[in-house]
Design an enzyme around this catalytic site. Structure first.
Site, mmCIF file in Angstrom:
data_model
loop_
_atom_site.group_PDB
_atom_site.id
_atom_site.type_symbol
_atom_site.label_atom_id
_atom_site.label_comp_id
_atom_site.label_asym_id
_atom_site.label_seq_id
_atom_site.Cartn_x
_atom_site.Cartn_y
_atom_site.Cartn_z
ATOM 1 N N SER A 414 0.836 -1.209 0.000
ATOM 2 C CA SER A 414 0.000 0.000 0.000
ATOM 3 C C SER A 414 0.863 1.248 0.000
ATOM 4 O O SER A 414 0.417 2.296 -0.464
ATOM 5 C CB SER A 414 -0.857 0.070 1.261
ATOM 6 O OG SER A 414 -1.523 -1.113 1.480
ATOM 7 N N HIS A 435 -2.403 -3.144 -6.549
ATOM 8 C CA HIS A 435 -2.914 -2.704 -5.251
ATOM 9 C C HIS A 435 -4.415 -2.925 -5.183
ATOM 10 O O HIS A 435 -5.195 -2.181 -5.767
ATOM 11 C CB HIS A 435 -2.550 -1.226 -5.041
ATOM 12 C CG HIS A 435 -2.883 -0.725 -3.680
ATOM 13 N ND1 HIS A 435 -3.303 0.554 -3.427
ATOM 14 C CD2 HIS A 435 -2.865 -1.345 -2.479
ATOM 15 C CE1 HIS A 435 -3.532 0.691 -2.137
ATOM 16 N NE2 HIS A 435 -3.277 -0.440 -1.544
ATOM 17 N N GLU A 447 -5.511 -0.593 -8.286
ATOM 18 C CA GLU A 447 -4.494 0.354 -8.745
ATOM 19 C C GLU A 447 -3.337 -0.463 -9.323
ATOM 20 O O GLU A 447 -2.797 -1.337 -8.646
ATOM 21 C CB GLU A 447 -3.993 1.225 -7.591
ATOM 22 C CG GLU A 447 -4.939 2.354 -7.240
ATOM 23 C CD GLU A 447 -4.412 3.264 -6.124
ATOM 24 O OE1 GLU A 447 -4.700 4.462 -6.148
ATOM 25 O OE2 GLU A 447 -3.712 2.769 -5.213
ATOM 26 N N ASN A 485 -4.646 6.419 -1.634
ATOM 27 C CA ASN A 485 -4.261 6.618 -0.238
ATOM 28 C C ASN A 485 -3.495 7.915 -0.023
ATOM 29 O O ASN A 485 -3.536 8.493 1.055
ATOM 30 C CB ASN A 485 -3.441 5.429 0.269
ATOM 31 C CG ASN A 485 -4.337 4.238 0.579
ATOM 32 O OD1 ASN A 485 -5.553 4.393 0.683
ATOM 33 N ND2 ASN A 485 -3.764 3.060 0.701
HETATM 34 P P1 NAD Z 1 -2.130 -9.675 7.039
HETATM 35 O O1 NAD Z 1 -1.301 -9.481 8.242
HETATM 36 O O2 NAD Z 1 -3.593 -9.926 7.199
HETATM 37 O O3 NAD Z 1 -1.555 -10.875 6.171
HETATM 38 C C1 NAD Z 1 -0.210 -11.039 5.856
HETATM 39 C C2 NAD Z 1 0.028 -12.528 5.715
HETATM 40 O O4 NAD Z 1 1.315 -12.736 5.140
HETATM 41 C C3 NAD Z 1 0.004 -13.278 7.043
HETATM 42 O O5 NAD Z 1 -0.926 -14.343 6.953
HETATM 43 C C4 NAD Z 1 1.427 -13.807 7.182
HETATM 44 O O6 NAD Z 1 1.486 -15.090 7.808
HETATM 45 C C5 NAD Z 1 1.869 -13.880 5.736
HETATM 46 N N1 NAD Z 1 3.324 -13.826 5.549
HETATM 47 C C6 NAD Z 1 4.218 -13.040 6.163
HETATM 48 N N2 NAD Z 1 5.452 -13.278 5.678
HETATM 49 C C7 NAD Z 1 5.327 -14.218 4.736
HETATM 50 C C8 NAD Z 1 6.242 -14.899 3.886
HETATM 51 N N3 NAD Z 1 7.524 -14.632 3.929
HETATM 52 N N4 NAD Z 1 5.759 -15.816 3.044
HETATM 53 C C9 NAD Z 1 4.442 -16.099 2.993
HETATM 54 N N5 NAD Z 1 3.546 -15.500 3.789
HETATM 55 C C10 NAD Z 1 3.972 -14.578 4.645
HETATM 56 O O7 NAD Z 1 -1.878 -8.387 6.135
HETATM 57 P P2 NAD Z 1 -2.810 -7.789 4.984
HETATM 58 O O8 NAD Z 1 -3.718 -6.784 5.576
HETATM 59 O O9 NAD Z 1 -3.367 -8.906 4.181
HETATM 60 O O10 NAD Z 1 -1.745 -6.972 4.125
HETATM 61 C C11 NAD Z 1 -0.887 -7.608 3.206
HETATM 62 C C12 NAD Z 1 -0.343 -6.576 2.252
HETATM 63 O O11 NAD Z 1 -1.415 -5.951 1.582
HETATM 64 C C13 NAD Z 1 0.448 -5.459 2.889
HETATM 65 O O12 NAD Z 1 1.488 -5.088 2.026
HETATM 66 C C14 NAD Z 1 -0.578 -4.351 3.004
HETATM 67 O O13 NAD Z 1 -0.005 -3.063 3.041
HETATM 68 C C15 NAD Z 1 -1.339 -4.542 1.737
HETATM 69 N N6 NAD Z 1 -2.689 -4.005 1.725
HETATM 70 C C16 NAD Z 1 -3.514 -4.121 2.792
HETATM 71 C C17 NAD Z 1 -4.803 -3.621 2.729
HETATM 72 C C18 NAD Z 1 -5.753 -3.790 3.880
HETATM 73 O O14 NAD Z 1 -6.793 -3.105 3.891
HETATM 74 N N7 NAD Z 1 -5.500 -4.665 4.836
HETATM 75 C C19 NAD Z 1 -5.253 -2.994 1.563
HETATM 76 C C20 NAD Z 1 -4.395 -2.921 0.461
HETATM 77 C C21 NAD Z 1 -3.118 -3.424 0.560
#
Ligand code: NAD
Length: 702
Positions: A414, A435, A447, A485
């Site tokens: 993000s 994104h 995005e 964002n």
């Molecule tokens: P989350 O914490 O829910 O999930 C992340 C997952 O990645 C976890 O299940 C973790 O076990 C796994 N993980 C960590 N390291 C790993 C690895 N080396 N190999 C495989 N799996 C691994 O986080 P999220 O909210 O899903 O966010 C993930 C990404 O998406 C981030 O970059 C975040 O900025 C982006 N994002 C989040 C949102 C949101 O609203 N939550 C929106 C857009 C983008």
């Protein structure tokens, strides 16, 4: 000629042929009218059959002509229909595929209508804030009944040929193979029967609507439209027009329809909806991408991380029929992720939107694994792991080792610098940002982040894939927060300044929700998690200690009030209930903070709240345009319409500013700049905005 003409065995075949969708622009209408006249005059022709080339009948009016003289220029649809209705030779509409808007209206002007079994027929004008203005509101109720007309005209969705055959609108439905021949044979039969009967051929305009008591049907339709489309005038006017078909004779009804159509054409809501329609199409065009760029083949997908986003992204691809390899680090996280995906699929079965069989097939496409090497055959790999550069680094280094040559490596980050992420690999040209927005299987917006090294064919592939998974893709350059964002951050900052000055959480949310935003900034924060913004603010302050931001959201987070997930945020929540209740704790915290801060308190009206929040978006949007991060103002509008709950009937923040007048916008920003709390730069108009305002131009000139 866009309308092809051929005559055989005493039948004239007129074929609309204007790729891509045979739209009924001026040149097509002229050519169609010429074809009709030729056939009417030819003694060797007994009947006419009207059909379409390119696998469809017609997509309808050429909407690039809307509001321009060409749109109304003769021959218009009314004149074409009048010519057909006046013809002693029968005219058969042979609807061979998609038939929309003006096409449906012309078909209703024909003496007979036949369709191919796979044809889809609709009147989608309501989606552009309009009504069918070529007689559709008068002829469809006569041909198929008021209920059907209300359903089709208010819903705007095309219906299957079988539905219209059942309703009596179509005279026959033929198999797709050999359809035009079948339609010509039908025309010959009609000629034979007509001669035998000696009667004129039927016209929809002469049909009588049989309805014992129409009043309750229209009252119910009005109440339903008021509930579902409160802020849109078009549905109510559609109902007015259909009612005119019942209460007036056809010519008076057509006149009424035209007046109502013109009324709608002048509404700001229709202007906004038409803008959004064009904006969606424009967003698919990528500046600087050669037309002949061939996308890479994508048959299999891998998702790294099965958390909130990874699970939703995987679901998206499963729903679109892709095989998905889902990679996690621990068995527990993997199982949790898979269970979440299953829950959504099973939920769809329970709701009846998916058959059990399809659900099973979908679930079977998912390959959960802890083995990174399993991505070796994937064409597209999307990373959705924790938002930390070190974690992204380790993942992208592994991807570089295991992914096959030519695989696309995407990040769902993000905020992190995509160009740095790309440098963790030996193939930065294959790296791109995808994104998604939460919940990723629901939100329309994607995005597509174009890195400095991203190859053209990788970008083209991302745009093509977005269509397959039914997303609206908008291209963004690399910057902190990308388009959406980065803008929302200024909006949230401004919301906090409003709190500092005495506005309440409820007043701020209430004002922008009344403006039309799906959610105010505080309800949105509670939904997304206030801790996310907190982490970003900490990082930003470390990067730029001079940044002026309010302490209020930190006080909230320091108390552990992260939002719905902790049962408390800007609002209080009851277990198992998402309803937001005003929080005495927050009121108390604000009172204490305001006393200590010494900021003069005042009553702030809803107009100021709305303008300060929306213009914060607009100014940052203009800055993004100026920097070339966004390709065009309408792309920014698409981001806000599809990802941030901006009201469609206002067309997006940039369109809204444009409708207000950029000069007025800049003036208003200058009054806000007098605010003692604003930091020295907040209300400095973006140079592009200032220039356009000074020159009296719009964002189209950017
Ligand atoms: P989350 O914490 O829910 O999930 C992340 C997952 O990645 C976890 O299940 C973790 O076990 C796994 N993980 C960590 N390291 C790993 C690895 N080396 N190999 C495989 N799996 C691994 O986080 P999220 O909210 O899903 O966010 C993930 C990404 O998406 C981030 O970059 C975040 O900025 C982006 N994002 C989040 C949102 C949101 O609203 N939550 C929106 C857009 C983008």
């Amino acid at each position: 000629m866009p309308c092809l003409y051929s005559a055989q065995n005493r039948i004239a075949l007129l074929t609309l042929d204007g790729p891509p969708v045979n739209s009924l622009g001026l040149a097509m209408r002229e050519s169609l009218m010429a074809g009709l006249q030729r056939a009417f005059a030819d003694p060797a022709v007994d009947a006419l059959v009207l059909t379409g080339a390119n696998g469809l009948f017609t997509g309808g009016a050429d909407i690039t002509e809307f509001g321009k003289p060409a749109g109304m220029q003769a021959p218009n649809l009314h004149e074409i229909v009048a010519a057909i209705e006046a013809s002693p030779k029968p005219v058969v509409a042979a609807i061979n595929g998609t038939c929309m808007g003006g096409g449906t209206e012309v078909s209703l002007g024909c003496h007979y209508r036949v369709a191919a079994a796979d044809a889809m027929i609709g009147l989608p004008e309501v989606k552009l804030g309009l009504l069918p203005g070529g007689g559709g509101t008068q002829r469809l109720p006569r041909a198929g009944g008021v209920e059907l007309a209300l359903k089709m005209i208010l819903g705007g969705e095309p219906v299957k040929a079988a539905v219209l055959e059942e309703a009596g609108v179509l005279d026959a439905v033929f198999a797709d193979a050999g359809f035009v021949e079948a339609a010509c044979a039908f025309a010959r039969e009609v000629v034979k029967a007509g001669v035998a009967a000696g009667a004129p051929h039927p016209r929809v305009r002469d049909m009588k609507i049989k309805m014992a008591d129409p009043a309750p049907v229209f009252a119910a339709a009005r109440a339903d439209a008021a509930r579902k489309f409160a802020r849109f005038p078009a549905p109510q006017k559609c109902i007015d027009a259909i009612e005119a078909a019942v209460t007036l004779d056809i010519d008076a009804g057509l006149k009424r329809e035209f007046e109502l159509f013109m009324d709608l054409m002048r509404t700001p809501e229709s202007a906004a909806q038409r803008h959004a329609f064009f904006a969606e199409r424009a967003a698919g065009k990528v500046n600087g991408l050669p037309k002949d760029t061939r996308p890479r083949a994508v048959n299999s997908v891998a998702v790294i991380g099965a958390g909130t986003m990874g699970g939703g992204i995987a679901l998206n691809f499963l729903n679109a029929g892709f095989a998905v390899t889902l990679v996690e680090t621990t068995q527990a996280a993997l199982e949790r992720g898979v269970a979440n995906i299953r829950k959504v699929i099973e939920g769809a079965v329970a709701k009846g939107t998916l058959t059990a069989e399809k659900a099973q097939a979908r679930a079977a496409l998912l390959k959960p694994t802890l083995d990174f090497a399993a991505i070796a055959s994937s064409d597209l790999i999307i990373e959705a792991v924790f938002e930390e550069m070190s974690v992204k680094q380790s993942v992208f280094e592994k991807l570089d080792t295991h992914a096959k040559p030519g695989a696309i490596l995407a990040s769902n980050t993000s905020t992190l610098d995509l160009n740095r992420i790309a440098q963790f690999t030996q193939r930065p040209q294959d790296v791109i940002g995808l994104h998604f927005f939460s919940p990723a299987h629901v939100m329309k917006l994607l995005e597509v982040v174009r890195g400095a090294a991203t190859a053209n064919d990788v970008l083209a592939t991302a745009m093509a894939i977005a269509k397959k998974i039914r997303k609206t893709a908008v291209v963004s350059g690399v910057c902190d927060g990308f388009i959406g964002n980065r803008m929302i951050e200024q909006y949230a900052r401004q919301a906090m300044f409003l709190l500092e000055e005495g506005a309440s959480v409820e007043a701020i949310d209430g004002a922008v929700e009344a403006f039309g935003m799906a959610m105010g900034p505080f309800r949105m924060g509670d939904l997304a998690g206030n801790d996310i913004g907190w982490a970003i603010r900490k990082r930003k302050r470390a990067e730029d200690p001079s940044l002026v931001v309010s302490r209020i959201p930190d006080l909230l987070c320091e108390a552990g009030r992260f939002g719905q997930k902790t049962g408390a945020g800007w609002y209080d929540y009851k277990p198992g209930d998402r309803a937001a209740h005003p929080s005495p704790w927050v009121a108390e915290m604000l009172a204490t903070h305001r006393k200590a801060s010494g900021v003069p308190q005042r009553a702030i009206d809803a107009d100021e709240i709305v303008d300060r929040l929306i213009l914060a978006l607009v100014n940052e949007g203009a800055q993004l345009l100026d920097e070339g991060i966004a390709q065009r103002a309408s792309d920014i509008d698409m981001v806000y319409l599809t990802g941030y709950g901006f009201p469609l009937w206002r067309g997006g923040p940039m369109f809204h500013a444009q409708q207000t007048g950029l000069g007025k916008v800049v003036e208003r920003m200058r009054t806000f700049a007098a605010n003692p709390l604003a930091d020295s730069t907040f209300w400095t108009p973006a140079p592009l905005l200032e220039r356009l305002a000074r020159e009296g131009k719009t964002f189209d000139a950017a």
